[in-house]
Scaffold this active site. Structure first.
Site, PDB file in Angstrom:
ATOM      1  CE1 TYR A   1       1.542  -0.700   8.694  1.00 32.03           C
ATOM      2  CE2 TYR A   1       0.383  -1.693  10.527  1.00 32.03           C
ATOM      3  CZ  TYR A   1       0.832  -1.749   9.230  1.00 32.03           C
ATOM      4  OH  TYR A   1       0.575  -2.856   8.462  1.00 32.03           O
TER       5      TYR A   1
ATOM      6  CG  HIS B   1      -1.679  -1.173   1.478  1.00 28.78           C
ATOM      7  ND1 HIS B   1      -1.788  -1.746   2.718  1.00 28.78           N
ATOM      8  CD2 HIS B   1      -2.388  -1.951   0.636  1.00 28.78           C
ATOM      9  CE1 HIS B   1      -2.559  -2.824   2.639  1.00 28.78           C
ATOM     10  NE2 HIS B   1      -2.922  -2.974   1.382  1.00 28.78           N
TER      11      HIS B   1
END
Length: 190
Positions: free
Chosen positions: A132, A62
């Site tokens: 993340y 992504h």
């Protein structure tokens, strides 16, 4: 904390300097000033966690495009992954090249993913968790992706891909009209 450059400019591995004693250890995992001095995006806008039940699970590849590009700081807090990032910055001398880094709960490394890099990982063991820090907000209209098995990229995953999302499996192959990333005009992709 040590910022260790990779073969692709901007992509950086963060190694921890552990201050240990009889209680355990303490380590700095992020330092705005150190990131700024190294030319890395220091802003943290959003935090995410991903839990994966089975080894072989693949998430990615992504990235987000303008007006919402994002940098990521990725760390495996439980289990182990191989994290691969691909440079999709048009005009970059390392365009479509990739870096692979093993991130584990034991090695405590993190990978800084610059804006305009596709990012994905594969779990190496069951029950793996990944955290993340992201410099921007998830913007579905700006999301793009690459296929983890695109032959143009030649990514080598350590395990057979046992599980991925239908969306991740359906990104168009590079070189097709639907691809989100154009191939270089004068040289073959690698």
């Amino acid at each position: 904390m040590r910022l260790v450059p990779t073969a692709i400019a901007g992509a950086t591995v963060i190694e921890l300097d552990l201050l240990s004693d009889e209680r355990g250890f303490f380590a700095r995992t992020f330092d705005r000033k150190a990131f700024e001095e190294a030319g890395l995006e220091p802003l943290v806008e959003q935090g995410n966690v991903s839990f994966n039940y089975k080894a072989g699970t693949l998430r990615g590849m992504h990235f987000q495009v303008a007006p919402a590009p994002e940098a990521k700081l990725v760390r495996c807090t439980r289990g182990a992954i191989v994290d691969i990032i691909v440079d999709v910055r048009e005009g970059s001398p390392t365009y479509l090249q990739h870096v692979a880094v093993e991130l584990t709960a034991e090695n405590r490394r993190a990978l800084y993913v610059p804006p305009f890099f596709a990012h994905g990982y594969q779990t190496l063991v069951d029950d793996t968790e990944v955290v993340y820090q992201v410099s921007g907000t998830y913007t579905p209209a700006a999301e793009r992706g690459l296929r983890h098995d695109d032959p143009v990229l030649g990514l080598r995953w350590p395990l057979p891909v046992d599980s991925t999302s239908p969306k991740d499996a359906s990104w168009p192959l590079l070189g097709t009209p639907e691809a989100a990333v154009p191939l270089p005009a004068t040289e073959g992709a690698r």
